[in-house]
Design an enzyme around this catalytic site. Structure first.
Site, PDB file in Angstrom:
ATOM      1  N   ASP A  60      46.082  48.283  29.013  1.00 40.68           N
ATOM      2  CA  ASP A  60      46.295  48.149  27.570  1.00 40.68           C
ATOM      3  C   ASP A  60      44.924  48.053  26.934  1.00 40.68           C
ATOM      4  O   ASP A  60      43.902  48.204  27.610  1.00 40.68           O
ATOM      5  CB  ASP A  60      47.204  46.944  27.246  1.00 40.68           C
ATOM      6  CG  ASP A  60      48.048  47.198  25.999  1.00 40.68           C
ATOM      7  OD1 ASP A  60      47.476  47.222  24.887  1.00 40.68           O
ATOM      8  OD2 ASP A  60      49.267  47.405  26.129  1.00 40.68           O
ATOM      9  N   HIS A  65      47.156  51.175  21.425  1.00 34.97           N
ATOM     10  CA  HIS A  65      46.871  50.253  22.532  1.00 34.97           C
ATOM     11  C   HIS A  65      45.816  50.802  23.489  1.00 34.97           C
ATOM     12  O   HIS A  65      45.959  50.710  24.702  1.00 34.97           O
ATOM     13  CB  HIS A  65      48.160  49.948  23.309  1.00 34.97           C
ATOM     14  CG  HIS A  65      49.146  49.145  22.511  1.00 34.97           C
ATOM     15  ND1 HIS A  65      49.100  47.776  22.451  1.00 34.97           N
ATOM     16  CD2 HIS A  65      50.180  49.519  21.734  1.00 34.97           C
ATOM     17  CE1 HIS A  65      50.088  47.330  21.668  1.00 34.97           C
ATOM     18  NE2 HIS A  65      50.752  48.369  21.211  1.00 34.97           N
ATOM     19  N   GLU A 106      53.606  51.635  18.268  1.00 35.90           N
ATOM     20  CA  GLU A 106      52.830  50.771  17.367  1.00 35.90           C
ATOM     21  C   GLU A 106      51.522  51.363  16.852  1.00 35.90           C
ATOM     22  O   GLU A 106      50.486  50.706  16.839  1.00 35.90           O
ATOM     23  CB  GLU A 106      52.536  49.434  18.073  1.00 35.90           C
ATOM     24  CG  GLU A 106      53.787  48.649  18.382  1.00 35.90           C
ATOM     25  CD  GLU A 106      53.496  47.223  18.825  1.00 35.90           C
ATOM     26  OE1 GLU A 106      54.102  46.306  18.226  1.00 35.90           O
ATOM     27  OE2 GLU A 106      52.683  47.000  19.740  1.00 35.90           O
TER      28      GLU A 106
END
Ligand SMILES: *[C@@H]1O[C@H](CO)[C@@H](O)[C@H](O)[C@H]1NC(C)=O
Ligand SMILES: *[C@@H]1O[C@H](CO)[C@@H](O)[C@H](O)[C@H]1NC(C)=O
Ligand SMILES: *[C@@H]1O[C@H](CO)[C@@H](O)[C@H](O)[C@H]1NC(C)=O
Ligand SMILES: *[C@@H]1O[C@H](CO)[C@@H](O)[C@H](O)[C@H]1NC(C)=O
Length: 603
Positions: free
Chosen positions: A224, A277, A348
């Site tokens: 990540d 990410h 996201e």
């Protein structure tokens, strides 16, 4: 856990006590009532061939070793509910004890396994069915399976129903006949080794828990923004962003996880989360491919936020150099992970991050009609062909639902991409399946295992109040416990999730299964096993045979209670450090700890 001879004898005194219902509950199980028979050294007599034969042999060795070394006895088995021994029931029926017939001639001596296809690969949709039978007075356990993967499930069932006889031997209730196969082909958990490193032995421990729970997909969220633990031959510098030189995975480490999982019928689907990410690792190759790496993440002044959690970083979608690095990383990992599926993230995306990219801001200036959705589409149009061209033709891609349903989403996501749904429960599942997407259910309000541990970000004044912060309007984002997806999801919450509610039959066919993620902001080797277990086992049963009694159609959560309490003990005995669910008293006294006396309140 080894019970005293006394309590085993007590268990044996009651006929129901030795009918050990395994977890997950088989689709069909029928017991006779002629009583248990002794089990001797069970010889494996196999009729199978093909390239998976060795997997079956070693799986039997493991199962037999577990049976003989654990000498397992569940603390209590599920008695018929009306036969429980607590006072409020007047005139409760008595159980007629059936003694252990040591005098009977039958002894189980062998396991006869027939596998129709010993070559079938462990891939999505492979046949996992099996039948298992101990005929009355028979000396063999008969197992039939279409594939080795089905036979492996038969073994994890068998190892739960052969128990100690309390005299140093083993026994099994018979006759018993099981016909079993999963409701859903995709039954997974997600392990995150990006936020905190998870060591190899701990990953293998999770696979042990999965195999016992008949879960068959380990979704490995490898990296990540915070760290990049995988050694890459193409870019050795990426592991400069691992937490330390020892907190890394070599190719050999990843291959060891894959082989260990395969030997237990578990697929490993890797995930490299892109383009969101993404900071650690990538920026070591070329700082230009990462936007906003050095920005303040700015959740205190939301207008300027560049990430939803620190540290910020997203792959630059317009800068051309990004795609060469993406191709090379993806190609190398595709050579390590043999699964036909690969998860490429896509969750996201934060628009503010791209204010820091001169390439993206220029691109917007060139044509003022362009939107962030167009930018997301640009990513899909450019990256998806790379993901296909750098992989075997059978490659199927998986993405988080955001790419088709998020605040920033692409208008045209290919329909053959499997979408993992995590927001808005059934509403999003409804939306995606209506549009024809295949869906893996991970609805955060039911299946996120990391929720409810409070916030992970620091310097947070919301804790510095002299009243209960759960009174705050936004602090808990709708739950109690101060994490965005609070509260903690209990096994009952997971088990009771009817994720096909109100879907048409056509929509329901698009649900391939489910997966419980454990994001690791607050998880590492110390807590990873208690985070997953035994709650993931409740998902295992939900996806294997459902949460309803096949005969009555009623929810069987209350009946599941004793099974999962026993199973937690069984996981621990097998080295999977599952957390306690109840005071041990409740384990030993079925239903004494129910909230409702009425056993039909869960509907
Ligand atoms: C990015 O730019 C937009 C439009 O100018 C602005 O509203 C937003 O606050 C900026 N975000 C950041 C993180 O700078
Ligand atoms: C990216 O490469 C393409 C083709 O190689 C080229 O047409 C385009 O101008 C390049 N774009 C940028 C931003 O460098
Ligand atoms: C799915 O959700 C999107 C975004 O809210 C909406 O535009 C679309 O109409 C929905 N589609 C269906 C089939 O529900
Ligand atoms: C299912 O449909 C019924 C009837 O329209 C509705 O009352 C209920 O809220 C729906 N359930 C969910 C979870 O959407």
């Amino acid at each position: 856990m080894k019970l005293s001879v006394l309590s085993v004898a007590a268990a044996i005194a009651s006929a129901v006590a030795v009918k050990v219902n395994p977890l997950p509950a088989p689709r069909h199980i029928s017991w006779g009532s002629s009583g248990p028979v002794p089990v001797e050294g069970l010889a494996l007599r196999a009729q199978y061939h093909g390239r998976n034969a060795a997997i079956l042999d070693s799986a039997w060795d493991r199962a037999w070793k577990a049976i003989t070394t654990l000498q397992w006895v569940p603390a209590a088995t599920e008695a018929p509910i009306q036969a429980n021994h607590f006072a409020p029931f007047p005139g409760e029926p008595t159980i007629t004890p059936i003694p252990y017939k040591r005098a009977i001639a039958a002894r189980l001596r062998s396991v006869d396994v027939f596998v129709a296809d010993g070559n079938a690969d462990l891939q999505h949709g492979v046949d996992e069915s099996y039948t298992l039978e101990v005929g009355e007075g028979s000396s063999t356990v008969q197992i039939n399976a279409e594939t080795v993967w089905g036979a492996l499930h038969a073994f994890t069932t068998l190892q739960q129903i052969i128990i100690s006889d309390g005299h140093g031997g083993l026994m099994v209730e018979q006759p018993v006949r099981i016909t079993d196969k999963p409701l859903y082909p995709y039954r997974g958990i997600m392990l995150d080794s990006g936020r905190n490193f998870i060591s190899l032995p701990k990953i293998l421990e999770q696979i042990d828990g999965m195999a016992l729970s008949k879960l068959n997909v380990l979704h490995w969220h490898l990296d990540d923004s915070q760290s990049w633990p995988m050694h890459m031959s193409v870019y050795p510098q990426m592991t400069k962003d691992a937490y330390s030189a020892s907190e890394t995975y070599s190719h050999g480490d990843m291959q060891q996880v894959i082989a260990y999982a395969r030997a237990r019928g578990v697929r490993v689907i890797p995930e490299v989360d892109m383009p969101g990410h993404s900071e650690s690792g990538w920026k070591q190759v070329d700082p230009n491919i990462v936007a906003c790496a050095n920005s303040w993440w700015s959740n205190d002044d939301w207008t300027y936020h560049t990430a939803v959690e620190p540290n910020p970083g997203q792959l630059d979608i317009i800068y051309n150099g990004t795609y060469d690095v993406v191709r090379n990383v993806y190609h190398e990992l595709s050579g390590i992970f043999p699964d036909n599926w690969f998860h490429v993230g896509a969750d996201e995306l934060q628009t503010g991050c791209y204010n820091f990219s001169k390439y993206v801001t220029e691109w917007f200036k060139e044509d003022p009609s362009r939107t962030y959705n167009d930018l997301a589409q640009y990513w899909v149009d450019k990256a998806v062909p790379i993901f296909h061209e750098a992989a075997p033709p059978s490659r199927r891609l998986m993405m988080w639902e955001d790419i088709a349903l998020g605040a920033v989403s692409a208008n045209d996501v290919p329909k053959n991409i499997v979408l993992q749904s995590w927001n808005n429960g059934i509403a999003n599942i409804d939306n995606l399946t209506a549009r024809g997407y295949d869906v893996v259910v991970s609805s955060s309000d039911w299946l996120y295992l990391d929720c409810g541990h409070g916030g992970a970000v620091t310097n947070d004044p919301r804790y510095d109040v002299m009243s209960n912060p759960s009174g705050g309007v936004t602090f808990n984002y709708g739950g109690n416990g101060g994490s965005w997806c609070a509260p903690y999801k209990t096994w009952q919450r997971i088990y009771d999730y009817d994720f096909t509610t109100n879907l048409t039959a056509t929509q329901a066919k698009h649900i391939l299964g489910g997966e419980a993620p454990l994001w690791s902001e607050q998880v590492d080797d110390v807590t990873v096993s208690s985070g997953f277990w035994p709650r993931a086992s409740a998902l295992g049963e939900l996806l294997w045979s459902g949460n309803r009694d096949p005969k009555t159609g009623k929810k069987r959560t209350t009946e599941m209670t004793q099974r999962i309490l026993n199973f937690r003990e069984y996981l621990v005995a097998n080295g999977v450090m599952a957390t306690a669910l109840v005071p041990k008293y409740c384990l030993q006294h079925p239903h004494a700890c129910d909230l409702y006396y009425n056993q039909d309140v869960v509907v």
